[in-house]
Design a protein around this motif. Structure first.
Motif, mmCIF file in Angstrom:
data_model
loop_
_atom_site.group_PDB
_atom_site.id
_atom_site.type_symbol
_atom_site.label_atom_id
_atom_site.label_comp_id
_atom_site.label_asym_id
_atom_site.label_seq_id
_atom_site.Cartn_x
_atom_site.Cartn_y
_atom_site.Cartn_z
ATOM 1 N N ALA A 191 56.565 -19.768 34.633
ATOM 2 C CA ALA A 191 55.266 -20.426 34.710
ATOM 3 C C ALA A 191 55.335 -21.679 35.571
ATOM 4 O O ALA A 191 54.422 -21.960 36.359
ATOM 5 N N GLN A 192 56.415 -22.429 35.450
ATOM 6 C CA GLN A 192 56.570 -23.641 36.256
ATOM 7 C C GLN A 192 56.657 -23.318 37.740
ATOM 8 O O GLN A 192 56.106 -24.049 38.578
ATOM 9 N N LEU A 193 57.343 -22.221 38.077
ATOM 10 C CA LEU A 193 57.432 -21.811 39.477
ATOM 11 C C LEU A 193 56.061 -21.460 40.042
ATOM 12 O O LEU A 193 55.702 -21.862 41.155
ATOM 13 N N ILE A 194 55.272 -20.716 39.277
ATOM 14 C CA ILE A 194 53.978 -20.241 39.771
ATOM 15 C C ILE A 194 52.972 -21.381 39.872
ATOM 16 O O ILE A 194 52.259 -21.529 40.873
ATOM 17 N N VAL A 195 52.897 -22.209 38.830
ATOM 18 C CA VAL A 195 51.868 -23.242 38.804
ATOM 19 C C VAL A 195 52.086 -24.295 39.888
ATOM 20 O O VAL A 195 51.143 -25.010 40.278
ATOM 21 N N ALA A 196 53.308 -24.370 40.422
ATOM 22 C CA ALA A 196 53.588 -25.318 41.502
ATOM 23 C C ALA A 196 53.160 -24.783 42.867
ATOM 24 O O ALA A 196 53.194 -25.520 43.862
ATOM 25 N N ARG A 197 52.763 -23.527 42.924
ATOM 26 C CA ARG A 197 52.374 -22.924 44.192
ATOM 27 C C ARG A 197 50.907 -23.201 44.500
ATOM 28 O O ARG A 197 50.126 -23.544 43.600
ATOM 29 N N PRO A 198 50.506 -23.012 45.786
ATOM 30 C CA PRO A 198 49.105 -23.274 46.154
ATOM 31 C C PRO A 198 48.138 -22.407 45.362
ATOM 32 O O PRO A 198 48.351 -21.197 45.208
ATOM 33 N N LEU A 199 47.099 -23.002 44.906
ATOM 34 C CA LEU A 199 46.091 -22.336 44.078
ATOM 35 C C LEU A 199 44.889 -21.964 44.942
ATOM 36 O O LEU A 199 44.488 -22.724 45.818
ATOM 37 N N SER A 200 44.327 -20.788 44.676
ATOM 38 C CA SER A 200 43.096 -20.372 45.356
ATOM 39 C C SER A 200 42.071 -19.939 44.318
ATOM 40 O O SER A 200 42.425 -19.380 43.276
ATOM 41 N N ILE A 201 40.812 -20.188 44.610
ATOM 42 C CA ILE A 201 39.716 -19.759 43.747
ATOM 43 C C ILE A 201 38.802 -18.841 44.546
ATOM 44 O O ILE A 201 38.451 -19.139 45.691
ATOM 45 N N ALA A 202 38.422 -17.733 43.939
ATOM 46 C CA ALA A 202 37.383 -16.866 44.487
ATOM 47 C C ALA A 202 36.287 -16.777 43.438
ATOM 48 O O ALA A 202 36.576 -16.613 42.244
ATOM 49 N N ALA A 203 35.043 -16.894 43.860
ATOM 50 C CA ALA A 203 33.937 -16.867 42.907
ATOM 51 C C ALA A 203 32.728 -16.202 43.541
ATOM 52 O O ALA A 203 32.494 -16.312 44.753
ATOM 53 N N VAL A 204 31.963 -15.503 42.702
ATOM 54 C CA VAL A 204 30.740 -14.842 43.138
ATOM 55 C C VAL A 204 29.641 -15.226 42.160
ATOM 56 O O VAL A 204 29.813 -15.106 40.938
ATOM 57 N N GLY A 205 28.514 -15.692 42.678
ATOM 58 C CA GLY A 205 27.404 -16.037 41.809
ATOM 59 C C GLY A 205 26.533 -17.139 42.389
ATOM 60 O O GLY A 205 26.695 -17.545 43.546
ATOM 61 N N ALA A 206 25.614 -17.622 41.574
ATOM 62 C CA ALA A 206 24.707 -18.704 41.989
ATOM 63 C C ALA A 206 25.445 -20.028 41.829
ATOM 64 O O ALA A 206 25.232 -20.779 40.869
ATOM 65 N N LEU A 207 26.312 -20.311 42.776
ATOM 66 C CA LEU A 207 27.252 -21.424 42.674
ATOM 67 C C LEU A 207 27.279 -22.224 43.960
ATOM 68 O O LEU A 207 26.868 -21.735 45.023
ATOM 69 N N ASP A 208 27.801 -23.433 43.861
ATOM 70 C CA ASP A 208 28.126 -24.188 45.067
ATOM 71 C C ASP A 208 29.536 -24.741 44.908
ATOM 72 O O ASP A 208 30.108 -24.764 43.812
ATOM 73 N N ALA A 209 30.117 -25.176 45.990
ATOM 74 C CA ALA A 209 31.520 -25.590 46.006
ATOM 75 C C ALA A 209 31.803 -26.759 45.081
ATOM 76 O O ALA A 209 32.917 -26.906 44.571
ATOM 77 N N ASP A 210 30.791 -27.597 44.823
ATOM 78 C CA ASP A 210 31.003 -28.770 43.978
ATOM 79 C C ASP A 210 31.442 -28.396 42.568
ATOM 80 O O ASP A 210 32.093 -29.191 41.875
ATOM 81 N N ALA A 211 31.100 -27.171 42.138
ATOM 82 C CA ALA A 211 31.453 -26.748 40.787
ATOM 83 C C ALA A 211 32.965 -26.729 40.572
ATOM 84 O O ALA A 211 33.434 -26.867 39.442
ATOM 85 N N PHE A 212 33.707 -26.573 41.666
ATOM 86 C CA PHE A 212 35.148 -26.416 41.534
ATOM 87 C C PHE A 212 35.918 -27.606 42.118
ATOM 88 O O PHE A 212 37.102 -27.493 42.416
ATOM 89 N N SER A 213 35.242 -28.721 42.261
ATOM 90 C CA SER A 213 35.869 -29.870 42.899
ATOM 91 C C SER A 213 37.068 -30.405 42.117
ATOM 92 O O SER A 213 37.979 -30.997 42.702
ATOM 93 N N GLN A 214 37.088 -30.215 40.790
ATOM 94 C CA GLN A 214 38.187 -30.706 39.986
ATOM 95 C C GLN A 214 39.419 -29.825 40.067
ATOM 96 O O GLN A 214 40.512 -30.247 39.703
ATOM 97 N N VAL A 215 39.244 -28.584 40.538
ATOM 98 C CA VAL A 215 40.334 -27.612 40.542
ATOM 99 C C VAL A 215 40.898 -27.410 41.945
ATOM 100 O O VAL A 215 42.104 -27.306 42.133
ATOM 101 N N VAL A 216 40.028 -27.337 42.936
ATOM 102 C CA VAL A 216 40.444 -27.040 44.301
ATOM 103 C C VAL A 216 41.319 -28.167 44.837
ATOM 104 O O VAL A 216 40.972 -29.347 44.724
ATOM 105 N N THR A 217 42.445 -27.791 45.425
ATOM 106 C CA THR A 217 43.344 -28.760 46.047
ATOM 107 C C THR A 217 43.465 -28.469 47.528
ATOM 108 O O THR A 217 43.277 -27.329 47.969
ATOM 109 N N ALA A 218 43.795 -29.449 48.286
ATOM 110 C CA ALA A 218 43.903 -29.285 49.744
ATOM 111 C C ALA A 218 45.100 -28.430 50.085
ATOM 112 O O ALA A 218 46.065 -28.356 49.343
#
Length: 463
Positions: free
Chosen positions: A436-463
């Motif tokens: 788990a430590q190996l995986i969680v240290a890797r780059p994270l990606s989010i895919a989402a479908v729906g009535a959404l905007d990018a601001d919803a994921f501002s706390q999770v998305v990393t550069a």
């Protein structure tokens, strides 16, 4: 059977007794054709698969094809979409059988037949009574070796595939899955959609698909697997007779095609966030990380980690997101492994207004597992869940047939139920936490479908 059994490509014959007194046999013919069977005591039906280790990742673009060094692709357009096209077209007729003949052959005996296209293999399969195995071998062999890829049928099927893609595009779960692989794996061929896209299916030509067929459907590409009520020697005779009657010369010596390398490829993230805006009542989202290859020695620990995190109703994600907060109906985690890359991910379907909060919870729960590990009780529960589900799955000859095919094509070893349980028993809580430590240290990606905007994921998305 003690331990996994290796499946060397240069070993002509192999026989072993697997758990439950199932007899597993394997023959590698001089032509490179590989035939594997698992005879299950008391079975009255059989499932058969004709496999080729070619999937959507193996399709060439125009420039790659021209640079391959093969003379028949010198002027070839892109083959993107060819694998999915072939899955359809091999049911459309041969010099001996029409499309209706193929359908009737299985329908009139109550059999089931279909095909699947994966990222790294394609399988044409059928489930029949034991007495109908000779028919199934004959029909599938004819389809595999002798499809005519008729021009009219090709254009008809182009429309069918476009309708299939449209149906998938209307399903947000299909869309979010495709977008996640693109986001996590970027330009890696495994990031491409298995079925192709509207553009590639419209653009691919009959000649491109025909050359893809000629290049990859040969004796040393063919793997035949059967599980259930089967006699191996009879099966080998049936396969040889069927493919030779189709014109294949099995007297020409050839080594089976080499398995893919198992070294992890360098993966560059495609995007941190892939957002498909649609006015759906529910938003669906996936959070993914680069995972592990299919043959990784840690795959049992990965299964345990997945079970604890999101593998059932007692899992952490289910309890935290659904039971405690009522934020989702469906929530789970998953692990997909291929020859040189993989994806580990989490899924949830929720109200669009809660999507950001749910994404935060998914990441937080996985991070907590990596930080604190799992308990002995969770480990025991995961072992029980995984061992029970594996045993139940093997009650079906479909699962056994698929296990033979994946063992031959992907891992190069056969592991029965007892060996799987032994590997599960060897997993420790420390193994799971380290993974788990190996995986969680890797780059994270989010895919989402729906009535959404990018601001919803501002706390999770990393550069």
């Amino acid at each position: 059977m003690n331990g996994a059994v290796a499946l060397p490509l240069d070993l002509p014959e192999l026989s072993l007794t697997a758990s439950g007194e199932a007899l597993v046999r394997r023959s590698v013919l001089p032509s490179g054709v590989r035939i594997l069977s698992e005879r299950v005591p008391g079975a009255r039906s059989a499932t058969i698969g004709f496999w080729v280790a070619v999937g959507s990742r193996d399709e060439l673009g125009a420039e790659a094809a021209r640079g391959s060094g093969a003379t028949f692709v010198d002027a070839l357009p892109s083959r993107f979409g060819s694998t999915h096209f072939l899955e359809h077209l091999l049911f459309k007729g041969t010099p001996k059988r029409s499309a209706l003949d193929i359908a009737v052959a299985f329908d009139e005996v109550g059999g089931e037949h279909n095909a699947l296209t994966g990222k790294e293999y394609t399988c044409y399969y059928a489930k029949i009574q034991d007495s109908d195995l000779p028919m199934a071998v004959a029909v599938l062999a004819d389809m595999f070796t002798s499809s005519v890829l008729d021009e009219t049928e090709f254009e008809n099927e182009r429309g069918v595939i476009l309708e299939e893609l449209a149906m998938a595009d209307d399903d947000p779960n299909d869309v979010v899955g495709e977008r996640l692989f693109e986001a996590v794996l970027g330009e890696h061929p495994l990031g491409r959609p298995v079925g192709g896209s509207n553009d590639t299916i419209r653009a691919v030509t009959r000649d491109a698909v025909w050359q893809h067929y000629l290049a990859n459907y040969r004796p040393n590409d063919l793997v035949v697997t059967v599980a259930g009520a089967v006699d191996h020697d009879e099966l080998v005779g049936l396969v040889v007779a069927a493919v030779e009657s189709a014109g294949w010369d099995l007297s020409v010596p050839a080594r089976p095609v080499e398995r893919r390398g198992a070294d992890s490829a360098t993966v560059t993230r495609g995007s941190a966030l892939s957002l498909t805006t649609r006015p759906n009542e529910q938003a669906v989202l996936m959070i993914g990380y680069p995972g592990f290859v299919a043959s990784d020695d840690r795959r049992s620990a990965l299964s345990v980690m997945n079970s604890v995190l999101g593998g059932g109703m007692s899992s952490r994600l289910f309890q935290e997101v659904r039971e405690k907060r009522g934020l989702a109906y469906s929530v789970y985690s998953f692990a997909s492994g291929y020859s040189d890359a993989g994806v580990f991910g989490m899924y949830a379907g929720c109200s669009p207004k809660n999507a950001g909060r749910v994404a935060d919870l998914l990441v937080a729960e996985f991070s907590r597992l990596a930080l604190d590990g799992i308990t002995d009780l969770e480990l025991a529960r995961a072992r029980g869940q995984l061992s029970g589900s594996a045993a139940l799955a093997l009650e079906d000859s479909d699962t056994r047939m698929s296990r033979l095919g994946r063992s031959e094509i992907t891992t190069g070893e056969f592991a029965d139920l007892d060996e799987g349980l032994r590997r599960l028993d060897a997993v420790t809580t420390a193994d799971v936490q380290h993974l788990a430590q190996l995986i969680v240290a890797r780059p994270l990606s989010i895919a989402a479908v729906g009535a959404l905007d990018a601001d919803a994921f501002s706390q999770v998305v990393t550069a």
